[in-house]
Design a protein around this motif. Structure first.
Motif, PDB file in Angstrom:
ATOM      1  N   ARG A  56      -9.975  92.440 123.783  1.00 56.83           N
ATOM      2  CA  ARG A  56     -10.022  93.792 124.348  1.00 56.83           C
ATOM      3  C   ARG A  56     -11.281  94.058 125.144  1.00 56.83           C
ATOM      4  NH1 ARG A  56      -7.643  95.381 119.486  1.00 56.83           N
ATOM      5  NH2 ARG A  56      -9.679  95.883 118.612  1.00 56.83           N
ATOM      6  N   GLU A  57     -12.424  93.532 124.647  1.00 56.24           N
ATOM      7  CA  GLU A  57     -13.672  93.913 125.292  1.00 56.24           C
ATOM      8  C   GLU A  57     -14.829  92.996 124.918  1.00 56.24           C
ATOM      9  OE1 GLU A  57     -14.105  97.956 124.051  1.00 56.24           O
ATOM     10  OE2 GLU A  57     -13.899  97.417 121.959  1.00 56.24           O
ATOM     11  N   LEU A  58     -15.853  93.085 125.709  1.00 58.39           N
ATOM     12  CA  LEU A  58     -17.111  92.383 125.500  1.00 58.39           C
ATOM     13  C   LEU A  58     -17.763  92.907 124.223  1.00 58.39           C
ATOM     14  CD1 LEU A  58     -19.205  90.628 127.219  1.00 58.39           C
ATOM     15  CD2 LEU A  58     -20.119  92.816 127.951  1.00 58.39           C
ATOM     16  N   HIS A  59     -18.473  92.035 123.509  1.00 57.99           N
ATOM     17  CA  HIS A  59     -19.210  92.440 122.309  1.00 57.99           C
ATOM     18  C   HIS A  59     -20.654  91.954 122.411  1.00 57.99           C
ATOM     19  CE1 HIS A  59     -15.150  92.886 120.782  1.00 57.99           C
ATOM     20  NE2 HIS A  59     -15.635  93.516 119.745  1.00 57.99           N
ATOM     21  N   LEU A  60     -21.578  92.831 122.064  1.00 64.42           N
ATOM     22  CA  LEU A  60     -22.987  92.466 121.962  1.00 64.42           C
ATOM     23  C   LEU A  60     -23.392  92.692 120.519  1.00 64.42           C
ATOM     24  CD1 LEU A  60     -25.673  91.687 123.459  1.00 64.42           C
ATOM     25  CD2 LEU A  60     -26.144  94.153 123.529  1.00 64.42           C
ATOM     26  N   VAL A  61     -23.960  91.665 119.904  1.00 66.12           N
ATOM     27  CA  VAL A  61     -24.397  91.759 118.523  1.00 66.12           C
ATOM     28  C   VAL A  61     -25.924  91.797 118.508  1.00 66.12           C
ATOM     29  CG1 VAL A  61     -24.239  90.761 116.214  1.00 66.12           C
ATOM     30  CG2 VAL A  61     -22.388  90.359 117.865  1.00 66.12           C
ATOM     31  N   ALA A  62     -26.466  92.877 117.945  1.00 69.11           N
ATOM     32  CA  ALA A  62     -27.914  93.076 117.874  1.00 69.11           C
ATOM     33  C   ALA A  62     -28.492  92.316 116.680  1.00 69.11           C
ATOM     34  CB  ALA A  62     -28.225  94.567 117.755  1.00 69.11           C
ATOM     35  N   PRO A  63     -29.803  92.123 116.663  1.00 69.20           N
ATOM     36  CA  PRO A  63     -30.441  91.405 115.551  1.00 69.20           C
ATOM     37  C   PRO A  63     -30.166  92.031 114.189  1.00 69.20           C
ATOM     38  CG  PRO A  63     -32.007  91.693 117.334  1.00 69.20           C
ATOM     39  CD  PRO A  63     -30.777  92.485 117.698  1.00 69.20           C
ATOM     40  N   ASP A  64     -29.986  93.350 114.139  1.00 66.82           N
ATOM     41  CA  ASP A  64     -29.712  94.009 112.859  1.00 66.82           C
ATOM     42  C   ASP A  64     -28.233  93.994 112.484  1.00 66.82           C
ATOM     43  OD1 ASP A  64     -28.543  95.892 114.530  1.00 66.82           O
ATOM     44  OD2 ASP A  64     -29.863  97.552 113.929  1.00 66.82           O
ATOM     45  N   GLY A  65     -27.397  93.321 113.307  1.00 67.72           N
ATOM     46  CA  GLY A  65     -25.978  93.215 113.028  1.00 67.72           C
ATOM     47  C   GLY A  65     -25.128  94.300 113.672  1.00 67.72           C
ATOM     48  N   THR A  66     -25.761  95.244 114.356  1.00 66.05           N
ATOM     49  CA  THR A  66     -25.010  96.287 115.045  1.00 66.05           C
ATOM     50  C   THR A  66     -24.173  95.672 116.156  1.00 66.05           C
ATOM     51  OG1 THR A  66     -26.745  97.903 114.621  1.00 66.05           O
ATOM     52  CG2 THR A  66     -25.193  98.432 116.377  1.00 66.05           C
ATOM     53  N   PHE A  67     -22.919  96.115 116.244  1.00 67.96           N
ATOM     54  CA  PHE A  67     -22.011  95.653 117.289  1.00 67.96           C
ATOM     55  C   PHE A  67     -21.867  96.733 118.352  1.00 67.96           C
ATOM     56  CE2 PHE A  67     -20.837  92.488 114.292  1.00 67.96           C
ATOM     57  CZ  PHE A  67     -20.232  91.477 115.009  1.00 67.96           C
ATOM     58  N   TYR A  68     -22.002  96.331 119.600  1.00 65.02           N
ATOM     59  CA  TYR A  68     -21.704  97.198 120.734  1.00 65.02           C
ATOM     60  C   TYR A  68     -20.499  96.596 121.426  1.00 65.02           C
ATOM     61  CZ  TYR A  68     -26.457  98.840 119.934  1.00 65.02           C
ATOM     62  OH  TYR A  68     -27.603  99.340 119.366  1.00 65.02           O
ATOM     63  N   GLN A  69     -19.591  97.436 121.875  1.00 65.99           N
ATOM     64  CA  GLN A  69     -18.365  96.938 122.485  1.00 65.99           C
ATOM     65  C   GLN A  69     -18.145  97.577 123.846  1.00 65.99           C
ATOM     66  OE1 GLN A  69     -15.449  98.049 119.571  1.00 65.99           O
ATOM     67  NE2 GLN A  69     -16.128  96.543 118.100  1.00 65.99           N
ATOM     68  N   GLY A  70     -17.455  96.843 124.719  1.00 68.38           N
ATOM     69  CA  GLY A  70     -17.046  97.383 126.005  1.00 68.38           C
ATOM     70  C   GLY A  70     -18.207  97.862 126.851  1.00 68.38           C
TER      71      GLY A  70
END
Length: 134
Positions: free
Chosen positions: A57-71
């Motif tokens: 569905r979309e791009l994912h960015l995973v931050a060092p603290d485990g937070t996921f950002y999408q789209g």
């Protein structure tokens, strides 16, 4: 020793996606963002919480603290981490910017194979969700 702090999961079968990731790589001077094709065994092993359907569905960015950002949010956060592209990320912080960016991103993502094509033939079914949505 790796300097990666963020992992960006993208669709390596998508020409638009690969082209954009090449741009990110060119500006990733500090090696802060690791670029991983979501179709790879390594990405699936390291980030099992991102299901194949989510990844399609979309791009994912995973931050060092485990937070996921999408789209579109993943795009904004990625831009904010790259000094040369930070200004574009800051523009996405303006009032109303994400109101426009999220649906635009979703439309491009859903139609990315029709718009830009594939880097290789999609014979393993990973592109199937977009064939049925178009």
């Amino acid at each position: 020793m790796s300097t990666y702090q963020y992992a960006l999961l993208f669709d390596g079968k998508c020409r638009i996606c690969s082209s954009q990731v090449e741009t990110i790589a060119a500006y990733n001077d500090d090696g802060l963002i690791e670029l991983l094709d979501m179709n790879s065994a390594e990405a699936r092993k390291r980030f099992p919480q991102v299901t194949p359907a989510m990844a399609q569905r979309e791009l994912h960015l995973v931050a060092p603290d485990g937070t996921f950002y999408q789209g579109a949010d993943a795009v904004r956060e990625t831009l904010l981490r790259l000094p040369s592209l930070r200004g574009l990320g800051e523009l996405m912080r303006l009032p109303g910017a994400m109101f426009l960016a999220r649906p635009l991103y979703a439309w491009v993502a859903a139609n990315r194979y029709a718009i830009g094509g594939r880097n290789e033939e999609c014979t393993d079914g990973t592109c199937q969700p977009y064939r049925s949505q178009s």
